[in-house]
Design a protein around this motif. Structure first.
Motif, PDB file in Angstrom:
ATOM      1  N   LEU A 173       0.863  -1.182   0.000  1.00 54.10           N
ATOM      2  CA  LEU A 173       0.000   0.000   0.000  1.00 54.10           C
ATOM      3  C   LEU A 173       0.899   1.232   0.000  1.00 54.10           C
ATOM      4  N   GLU A 174       0.459   2.268  -0.692  1.00 50.80           N
ATOM      5  CA  GLU A 174       1.189   3.537  -0.642  1.00 50.80           C
ATOM      6  C   GLU A 174       0.777   4.328   0.590  1.00 50.80           C
ATOM      7  N   ALA A 175      -0.472   4.158   0.986  1.00 50.87           N
ATOM      8  CA  ALA A 175      -1.003   4.859   2.150  1.00 50.87           C
ATOM      9  C   ALA A 175      -2.244   4.129   2.637  1.00 50.87           C
ATOM     10  N   MET A 176      -2.739   4.532   3.804  1.00 50.06           N
ATOM     11  CA  MET A 176      -4.004   4.006   4.315  1.00 50.06           C
ATOM     12  C   MET A 176      -4.766   5.149   4.962  1.00 50.06           C
ATOM     13  N   ILE A 177      -6.074   4.957   5.093  1.00 48.45           N
ATOM     14  CA  ILE A 177      -6.924   5.957   5.724  1.00 48.45           C
ATOM     15  C   ILE A 177      -7.559   5.330   6.960  1.00 48.45           C
ATOM     16  N   THR A 178      -7.636   6.110   8.032  1.00 45.72           N
ATOM     17  CA  THR A 178      -8.155   5.566   9.281  1.00 45.72           C
ATOM     18  C   THR A 178      -8.546   6.691  10.225  1.00 45.72           C
ATOM     19  N   SER A 179      -9.291   6.346  11.249  1.00 50.34           N
ATOM     20  CA  SER A 179      -9.538   7.310  12.328  1.00 50.34           C
ATOM     21  C   SER A 179      -8.380   7.262  13.308  1.00 50.34           C
ATOM     22  N   ASP A 180      -8.189   8.357  14.039  1.00 50.03           N
ATOM     23  CA  ASP A 180      -7.082   8.412  15.001  1.00 50.03           C
ATOM     24  C   ASP A 180      -7.230   7.367  16.101  1.00 50.03           C
ATOM     25  N   ILE A 181      -8.449   7.127  16.554  1.00 50.52           N
ATOM     26  CA  ILE A 181      -8.680   6.158  17.632  1.00 50.52           C
ATOM     27  C   ILE A 181      -8.332   4.745  17.174  1.00 50.52           C
ATOM     28  N   LEU A 182      -8.808   4.387  15.995  1.00 51.95           N
ATOM     29  CA  LEU A 182      -8.524   3.054  15.466  1.00 51.95           C
ATOM     30  C   LEU A 182      -7.021   2.872  15.236  1.00 51.95           C
ATOM     31  N   LEU A 183      -6.360   3.896  14.747  1.00 55.90           N
ATOM     32  CA  LEU A 183      -4.923   3.814  14.504  1.00 55.90           C
ATOM     33  C   LEU A 183      -4.159   3.569  15.804  1.00 55.90           C
ATOM     34  N   HIS A 184      -4.503   4.315  16.847  1.00 53.69           N
ATOM     35  CA  HIS A 184      -3.829   4.149  18.141  1.00 53.69           C
ATOM     36  C   HIS A 184      -3.907   2.699  18.612  1.00 53.69           C
ATOM     37  N   HIS A 185      -5.101   2.129  18.624  1.00 53.65           N
ATOM     38  CA  HIS A 185      -5.279   0.769  19.133  1.00 53.65           C
ATOM     39  C   HIS A 185      -4.630  -0.263  18.218  1.00 53.65           C
ATOM     40  N   SER A 186      -4.670  -0.035  16.910  1.00 50.75           N
ATOM     41  CA  SER A 186      -4.104  -0.999  15.962  1.00 50.75           C
ATOM     42  C   SER A 186      -2.579  -1.028  16.046  1.00 50.75           C
ATOM     43  N   LEU A 187      -1.942   0.141  16.175  1.00 46.14           N
ATOM     44  CA  LEU A 187      -0.493   0.175  16.331  1.00 46.14           C
ATOM     45  C   LEU A 187      -0.073  -0.525  17.628  1.00 46.14           C
ATOM     46  N   LEU A 246      -4.181   9.016  23.513  1.00 44.66           N
ATOM     47  CA  LEU A 246      -3.907   8.564  22.160  1.00 44.66           C
ATOM     48  C   LEU A 246      -2.436   8.819  21.822  1.00 44.66           C
ATOM     49  N   ASP A 247      -1.775   7.792  21.263  1.00 45.49           N
ATOM     50  CA  ASP A 247      -0.376   7.900  20.845  1.00 45.49           C
ATOM     51  C   ASP A 247      -0.332   7.721  19.340  1.00 45.49           C
ATOM     52  N   LEU A 248      -0.032   8.796  18.602  1.00 50.52           N
ATOM     53  CA  LEU A 248      -0.183   8.825  17.142  1.00 50.52           C
ATOM     54  C   LEU A 248       1.120   9.186  16.442  1.00 50.52           C
ATOM     55  N   PRO A 249       1.226   8.853  15.145  1.00 48.60           N
ATOM     56  CA  PRO A 249       2.422   9.259  14.372  1.00 48.60           C
ATOM     57  C   PRO A 249       2.516  10.780  14.273  1.00 48.60           C
ATOM     58  N   PRO A 250       3.711  11.283  13.991  1.00 47.28           N
ATOM     59  CA  PRO A 250       3.865  12.737  13.795  1.00 47.28           C
ATOM     60  C   PRO A 250       3.086  13.201  12.573  1.00 47.28           C
ATOM     61  N   MET A 251       2.557  14.414  12.668  1.00 43.38           N
ATOM     62  CA  MET A 251       1.744  14.961  11.585  1.00 43.38           C
ATOM     63  C   MET A 251       2.614  15.718  10.590  1.00 43.38           C
ATOM     64  N   ASP A 252       2.310  15.557   9.299  1.00 44.10           N
ATOM     65  CA  ASP A 252       2.982  16.341   8.265  1.00 44.10           C
ATOM     66  C   ASP A 252       2.641  17.806   8.427  1.00 44.10           C
ATOM     67  N   LYS A 253       3.590  18.666   8.168  1.00 42.50           N
ATOM     68  CA  LYS A 253       3.342  20.101   8.202  1.00 42.50           C
ATOM     69  C   LYS A 253       2.933  20.563   6.799  1.00 42.50           C
TER      70      LYS A 253
END
Length: 254
Positions: A173-187, A246-253
């Protein structure tokens, strides 16, 4: 005359049984429909309903003093059962199409919808820049109007975000789309550090709503459920369940 009355007894008996059956159907236990998308809804090792939505629903039922039953189903089946009036309540991202057969009771929580790529990828994280490239998403999830209207990306349906994380790591995959909550738990489940990826905000303030079937036979429970939801907001239960820590990846500027 006596014989005539006796001959009507079977008919009266059938009529009474039918009326009793109707009353039973009209007063069935309320059903909370849960979309089977980890960690929102799934079955535990004992094949019992579990997940964030199940936790929310059981707390809601306890506050409302309702004897609720819970069904974990594929997302599209949740929508179908709600439309067929085979369930009473559900939690879903706000969707205008639901208003044809369900009424919103109130806001549960607000999520941000993110585009995610590997940290070492130079890919720009916009739907326009991802045109022609594989973008992972969970089938049956409403990600907002921008994603729905997009026709440029190659949308790859996946069964769960943990699968998408692995595919992203392998370059499938080049990218994925998700909600922040789902991403936190999945990581956390995949034991992958958030800083292995980077994120960009696609849609802010994506609302998850508590819905009730418009023709629910348990409509009399609506005031108690609505009051219970409000009390959960006031006591911070919903923030604790969905948003805190929530612990999330850094955001692009930009």
């Amino acid at each position: 005359m006596v014989l005539s009355r006796l001959s009507m007894l079977p008919l009266l008996l059938v009529t009474c049984l039918a009326m009793a059956d109707t009353r039973e159907n009209d007063t069935r236990r309320p059903v909370f429909l849960i979309a089977e998308v980890w960690p929102w809804g799934y079955f535990d090792e004992n094949q019992q309903p579990a997940g964030l939505i199940h936790q929310f629903a059981t707390r809601l039922a306890s506050r409302a003093d309702i004897d609720m039953q819970y069904r974990v189903l594929p997302p599209q089946r949740v929508l179908a059962d709600l439309e067929r009036n085979e369930g009473d309540f559900t939690m879903l991202f706000q969707n205008p199409d639901l208003h044809r057969y369900a009424q919103p009771i109130g806001l549960i929580q607000v999520s941000d919808i993110l585009l995610i790529a590997r940290r070492d990828s130079a890919q720009q994280l916009t739907l326009e820049a991802l045109a022609g490239k594989p973008l992972g998403y969970i089938a049956g999830t409403n990600y907002g109007e921008a994603f729905h209207a997009d026709r440029g990306t190659v949308k790859i349906p996946i069964t769960g975000l943990t699968q998408a994380i692995r595919m992203l790591q392998l370059g499938r995959l080049e990218a994925m789309i998700t909600s922040d909550i789902l991403l936190h738990h999945s990581l956390k489940e995949a034991e992958v550090p958030p800083h292995a990826f980077r994120a960009r905000l696609l849609t802010q303030g994506h609302e998850a709503i508590l819905y009730m079937a418009s023709d629910s036979p348990n409509a009399h429970q609506l005031p108690a459920v609505s009051a219970a939801l409000e009390a959960m907001h006031e006591h911070g239960e919903l923030a604790d369940l969905f948003r805190n820590s929530l612990d999330l990846p850094p955001m692009d500027k930009d």
